[in-house]
Design a protein around this motif. Sequence first.
Motif, PDB file in Angstrom:
ATOM      1  N   GLU A  90       0.846  -1.195   0.000  1.00 26.01           N
ATOM      2  CA  GLU A  90       0.000   0.000   0.000  1.00 26.01           C
ATOM      3  C   GLU A  90       0.878   1.240   0.000  1.00 26.01           C
ATOM      4  O   GLU A  90       1.851   1.331   0.761  1.00 26.01           O
ATOM      5  CB  GLU A  90      -0.916  -0.008   1.219  1.00 26.01           C
ATOM      6  N   LEU A  91       0.540   2.215  -0.853  1.00 28.25           N
ATOM      7  CA  LEU A  91       1.342   3.430  -1.002  1.00 28.25           C
ATOM      8  C   LEU A  91       0.616   4.616  -0.390  1.00 28.25           C
ATOM      9  O   LEU A  91      -0.622   4.657  -0.348  1.00 28.25           O
ATOM     10  CB  LEU A  91       1.611   3.710  -2.486  1.00 28.25           C
ATOM     11  N   ASP A  92       1.402   5.589   0.072  1.00 28.23           N
ATOM     12  CA  ASP A  92       0.817   6.818   0.578  1.00 28.23           C
ATOM     13  C   ASP A  92       0.649   7.815  -0.567  1.00 28.23           C
ATOM     14  O   ASP A  92       0.873   7.475  -1.747  1.00 28.23           O
ATOM     15  CB  ASP A  92       1.670   7.391   1.714  1.00 28.23           C
ATOM     16  N   ARG A  93       0.297   9.042  -0.236  1.00 26.75           N
ATOM     17  CA  ARG A  93       0.013  10.023  -1.294  1.00 26.75           C
ATOM     18  C   ARG A  93       1.268  10.440  -2.053  1.00 26.75           C
ATOM     19  O   ARG A  93       1.177  10.991  -3.147  1.00 26.75           O
ATOM     20  CB  ARG A  93      -0.664  11.252  -0.682  1.00 26.75           C
ATOM     21  N   LEU A  94       2.451  10.183  -1.481  1.00 31.06           N
ATOM     22  CA  LEU A  94       3.711  10.502  -2.159  1.00 31.06           C
ATOM     23  C   LEU A  94       4.293   9.305  -2.902  1.00 31.06           C
ATOM     24  O   LEU A  94       5.393   9.391  -3.441  1.00 31.06           O
ATOM     25  CB  LEU A  94       4.738  11.021  -1.153  1.00 31.06           C
ATOM     26  N   GLY A  95       3.586   8.203  -2.939  1.00 30.09           N
ATOM     27  CA  GLY A  95       4.066   7.022  -3.636  1.00 30.09           C
ATOM     28  C   GLY A  95       5.029   6.176  -2.844  1.00 30.09           C
ATOM     29  O   GLY A  95       5.703   5.314  -3.417  1.00 30.09           O
ATOM     30  N   ARG A  96       5.120   6.347  -1.528  1.00 28.04           N
ATOM     31  CA  ARG A  96       6.007   5.567  -0.684  1.00 28.04           C
ATOM     32  C   ARG A  96       5.255   4.425  -0.027  1.00 28.04           C
ATOM     33  O   ARG A  96       4.077   4.584   0.317  1.00 28.04           O
ATOM     34  CB  ARG A  96       6.650   6.460   0.392  1.00 28.04           C
ATOM     35  N   PRO A  97       5.888   3.283   0.181  1.00 22.79           N
ATOM     36  CA  PRO A  97       5.209   2.186   0.870  1.00 22.79           C
ATOM     37  C   PRO A  97       4.862   2.590   2.303  1.00 22.79           C
ATOM     38  O   PRO A  97       5.727   3.054   3.060  1.00 22.79           O
ATOM     39  CB  PRO A  97       6.234   1.052   0.843  1.00 22.79           C
ATOM     40  N   CYS A  98       3.611   2.425   2.662  1.00 20.32           N
ATOM     41  CA  CYS A  98       3.162   2.766   4.002  1.00 20.32           C
ATOM     42  C   CYS A  98       2.607   1.571   4.756  1.00 20.32           C
ATOM     43  O   CYS A  98       2.498   1.627   5.997  1.00 20.32           O
ATOM     44  CB  CYS A  98       2.108   3.872   3.966  1.00 20.32           C
ATOM     45  N   GLU A 156      13.408   1.883 -11.274  1.00 24.24           N
ATOM     46  CA  GLU A 156      12.596   2.906 -10.646  1.00 24.24           C
ATOM     47  C   GLU A 156      11.175   2.390 -10.414  1.00 24.24           C
ATOM     48  O   GLU A 156      10.671   1.546 -11.150  1.00 24.24           O
ATOM     49  CB  GLU A 156      12.553   4.171 -11.511  1.00 24.24           C
ATOM     50  N   GLU A 157      10.541   2.934  -9.389  1.00 19.61           N
ATOM     51  CA  GLU A 157       9.150   2.606  -9.066  1.00 19.61           C
ATOM     52  C   GLU A 157       8.961   1.100  -8.915  1.00 19.61           C
ATOM     53  O   GLU A 157       7.999   0.515  -9.418  1.00 19.61           O
ATOM     54  CB  GLU A 157       8.204   3.173 -10.127  1.00 19.61           C
TER      55      GLU A 157
END
Length: 566
Positions: free
Chosen positions: A211-219, A267-268
């Motif tokens: 699951e990603l946060d609004r900045l695209g980081r794994p949360c 990337e990504e």
Amino acid sequence: MRALRPHARRPFRRPACQGIRASFSHAVVGRASSPLVPGVVQPVSRDAGAFRGTLSNYRPWRPSLVAGGQERTTASTRSEDLVANDWAGRSMVDTITLNAVGANGLFPQSIIPAALLGLDEEQARDIGDRMESIFKLWCESAGLEGQHFADLQFMGLRSALVHGEMLHIPVMVDPTKEGGFLGLRMQPVHPERLCTPSDKRALHNMRDGVELDRLGRPCALWVAEPAPDLWSGRLGWGALGSDSFRRIPHRLFHRPGAFHCFRRTSEEQYRGEPILSPALKLFRHLADSLEYELIGQIVAASFPLFIKVADGTQGVEDYLGQFQQGPGGQGGQERVYHQSYAPGQVLYGNPGDDVKPLSSDRPGANWTGFVNFVVRAMGASAGIPYEALLKDFSKTNYSSARAALLEAWRVYMLWRQWQARSYCQPIYRMVIEEAYLRGLISLPTSAPGFYEALPLWTASMWIGPGRGYIDPVKEAKANISLIESGLSTYGEILGERGLAVEDVWAARGYEDRLMQRLAPRLAARLDAASFVAGAPPEDDGFPSDDDGDGDTNHDDAEEGDDAATA
């Protein structure tokens, strides 16, 4: 002589042609200084980006999120199957794991920066020794099931190679009930359990269980946790709903909530890739080819004997009737078809059969070279030389063997540093933090607080198994030369052997004291020999006449030394 008279001042008049010339020069200079229009000449066509010739059907495509997750799961399962059943795949994974982590795992050596914390070297060393001792005791039961921390490292790196990633969950237990003095434990989890629930596949912030946060980081991570009485495993983890999953935060403030570790190569990227993926076809096809060749050799080595029997032959009708009974019990109604061959078996053919002797010309003359080429290609996909992959140094000399081991050592060190950076160091920091909170570690009041300088208090260097030497004598001489020339340190050289300089010197000091007490004559003889061998000659800048013959040439002395040494 007439005196010169000054000319009368006349007004300056610009010639008409000079004005035209000036405007023309301005126009020409202006156009010359301005850039040309770009993009007039198009570049030549690139075969790599065109669909013609042999690349006409080469059309790579990017799968969707769901299809990409399915491909990654399939590749992970195939890689796990190869490591479990294929000798080459298992050799590659075991070679990297054994050399990067080893049987005893990586262990920390505290390197607290005393100057930055306002401490002296002795204080920093005492605090570091205390931290190392606490961590060493914690390693005895680091796993939730009682595994040693070295076993967790071995298991985690092996999972990262086979599946492309490792998943360990930190949990807290009651140390008074579970044993030990700290509550932190690590639970290894199979990476296949990390996937997206069926009712959350349409969400834009879900990436194959991450699951990603609004900045695209794994949360957060979604790990399957179905009820044992309702789970059969037939439909796969992705068929479960979110009620059969546990959402694990990626971080809990400054502490990791889960160790989802993989080497990012693009990337990504949110999931790992097995190390066998680029050459997975080679592994599988070579295994099948070897199996078929082996079966052919078994059939040829069994050497069955065929006897052709004509219709009406006397003496074998009764014998043949035992093997040619039809479904109704009538002899001679069904033909005999042999499907297997036993070693030395005698087989009788049917009347009218044309029997030919079995002969095998396999494997071919280039079979060995072909297998070696395929194995080299498989090893190159992971950066492992052929000699290190097959443990075959029979066709190499010292230089080529050392070059192969050095190339392999770079790969081992890459995985070792990745393991220490992404897994070992964060766990070491969590252990030291819990020990500090439980009052097992005390810090000077004049120094910064523990949380104010957390990275400095928990700074450490991780040491693993030694590199090993092909020729220990040559390597030892090279190390001595590097130390004497100031190009290396004792810690660096001992670290390559998997040793800590403090431990080695402490053991040497203990052995010297023990020798002085138990074998004083041996100690005195060794001290005298080391003094004579290591005494530096006096150097005043001029050639010396040590032998007293009036000649500064010491060839005769060197010859005497060589003779004494011989």
